[in-house]
Design a protein around this motif. Structure first.
Motif, mmCIF file in Angstrom:
data_model
loop_
_atom_site.group_PDB
_atom_site.id
_atom_site.type_symbol
_atom_site.label_atom_id
_atom_site.label_comp_id
_atom_site.label_asym_id
_atom_site.label_seq_id
_atom_site.Cartn_x
_atom_site.Cartn_y
_atom_site.Cartn_z
ATOM 1 N N HIS A 163 0.908 -1.266 -0.066
ATOM 2 C CA HIS A 163 -0.032 0.166 0.056
ATOM 3 C C HIS A 163 0.910 1.205 -0.092
ATOM 4 O O HIS A 163 0.402 2.319 -0.159
ATOM 5 C CB HIS A 163 -0.949 0.014 1.249
ATOM 6 N N HIS A 168 0.553 6.075 0.082
ATOM 7 C CA HIS A 168 1.897 7.064 0.579
ATOM 8 C C HIS A 168 2.593 7.501 -0.586
ATOM 9 O O HIS A 168 3.604 8.023 -0.315
ATOM 10 C CB HIS A 168 2.396 6.486 1.672
ATOM 11 N N ASP A 328 -3.599 6.546 6.390
ATOM 12 C CA ASP A 328 -4.061 5.194 6.897
ATOM 13 C C ASP A 328 -5.272 5.086 7.505
ATOM 14 O O ASP A 328 -6.059 4.067 7.190
ATOM 15 C CB ASP A 328 -2.782 4.783 7.619
HETATM 16 FE FE LIG Z 1 0.340 3.349 5.957
#
Ligand SMILES: [Fe+2]
Ligand code: FES
Length: 411
Positions: A163, A168, A328
């Motif tokens: 991810h 990010h 997140d």
């Molecule tokens: Fe993360």
């Protein structure tokens, strides 16, 4: 899972939360139990059940003075061991004060945290300091944020290398000029643009570690870009470092539907590391600005759409959400308080997630039945496998772990 968690020392709060002797007591909720944490006049930390054993008023409102916490309601006073030192509502010399005590938990302070033992009081596991406790106190910086969802879906973000290349990507862009993860004041540059890591998982007696293997920008035939993440059961993850600081996370169950997220940036070299204020600024998790004091609840949260900025997205920001942890949180919390995992459709980059789920379900079942589960967490901090890693590693035909271990020992 509660039985398993109670075999470990648990972080009740940061030492910073109860920094001052006789300062404000703090409420801590752990594994669905409410506690009060306070530092007495002599600097000792006590952790008691939140509610007064007399008639159940909260001790969080109590007076913290002269080596004890005094309940406001009728003035009963408790020391850090839970013993009653004064009982002003009862006759002088009452035998009651010998018969009653507040429930107190064993406490240790280490690595910037107040740790409690909530397991069997007759069977306390010796405390093993976290790996970041090797660093000087001034070289341990902590981000703390409350998450409105179950701890496991938070933890699954920490063991999910894939991810980082999407969610990010604005904060962790690829760069041709770097040879390893390079921290600037606003981003971590990495030497790979590969979004689909191959995962190699290695189970360990205390959890597991996995290598996320990516194709590097330079010399892709000769080298791999490898990021190693370590899962230290039951809730700690050591994620790959940057050139300036090492990184660990604790995803601590407040209860089934809430989690306290701690992100620790640390280094044993005094010339490295990142200052507390800089770390919180980098993460968009400054106390009083991005998260509320005391509760650590987010200013950018589900109720306001995490203040997602669509104009910024059109201008090139991938998420339009400010701060790695809040990006997140938007993903974790959007799954619901407790995600229904029967609806997941997993791929090859989810190997570590699958290992986590099977390992922890098995361990929870064993713990629930009173059997051994995972290794008791003693003297772990000395072990090499606890160290996360990232860097370019020469390809060789002897398997990924021998290659990585050799490189880790050389650095
Ligand atoms: Fe993360
Ligand atoms: S309820 Fe605490 S002293 Fe009475």
């Amino acid at each position: 899972m509660g039985s398993l968690m109670r075999r470990y020392w648990l972080p009740a709060c940061m030492s910073e939360d109860v920094a001052e002797p006789d300062g404000a007591p703090r409420k801590a909720r752990l594994l669905g139990e409410n506690l009060v944490v306070f530092r007495d006049t002599q600097g000792r930390v006590g952790v008691l059940d939140e509610l007064c054993p007399h008639r159940r008023a909260s001790l969080v409102y109590g007076r913290n003075e002269e080596c004890g916490l005094r309940c406001l309601y009728h003035g009963w006073k408790f020391d850090v061991t839970g013993a009653i030192t004064e009982m002003p509502s009862e006759p002088v010399g009452t035998p009651l004060s010998e018969k009653i005590a507040a429930r107190a938990f064993p406490v240790v302070e280490s690595g910037g945290f107040v740790w409690v033992w909530m397991g069997d009081p007759d069977n306390v596991t010796p405390f093993d300091p976290p790996i970041w406790a090797q660093a000087a106190a001034g070289n341990i910086s902590v981000v703390k944020v409350h998450a409105d969802c179950n701890w496991a879906q938070v933890l699954e973000g920490s063991i999910d290398s894939a991810h980082s290349s999407s969610l990010h990507s604005t904060n962790m862009p690829s760069a041709e000029t770097v040879a390893s993860s390079t921290a600037t004041s606003t981003a971590w540059l990495r030497p790979s643009a590969d979004k689909s890591p191959r995962l190699d998982v290695q189970k360990l007696d205390f959890g597991f570690r996995y290598a996320a293997i990516r194709t590097p920008i330079h010399d892709p035939d000769l080298r791999d870009y490898i990021r190693v993440t370590v899962f230290q059961a039951p809730f700690t993850v050591h994620i790959p470092p940057t050139d300036r600081y090492r990184l660990s996370q604790m995803l601590v169950p407040t209860d089934d539907e809430n989690t306290m997220f701690y992100w620790i940036a640390w280094h044993t070299d005094p010339a490295k590391g990142i200052a507390q204020d800089d770390w919180r600024r980098f993460c968009g998790a400054e106390v009083g600005k991005d998260v509320a004091a005391v509760t650590y609840r987010k200013v950018r949260n589900a109720a306001n759409g995490y203040l997602q900025d669509r104009a910024a997205m059109r201008a090139g920001d991938f998420t339009g959400i400010y701060g790695i942890p809040v990006q997140d949180m938007a993903m974790w919390e959007s799954m619901g308080r407790i995600a229904d995992r029967s609806e997941d459709r997993l791929g090859s980059s989810d190997k570590a997630i699958v290992t986590f789920r099977t390992m922890m379900l098995r361990a929870a079942q064993a713990a629930g039945e009173g059997e051994d589960a995972l290794t008791p967490p003693i003297a772990l901090s000395a072990r090499l496998e606890l160290t996360s890693f990232e860097g370019l590693v020469d390809k060789a035909d002897d398997g990924v772990w021998p290659r990585i271990d050799r490189t880790m020992m050389a650095t």
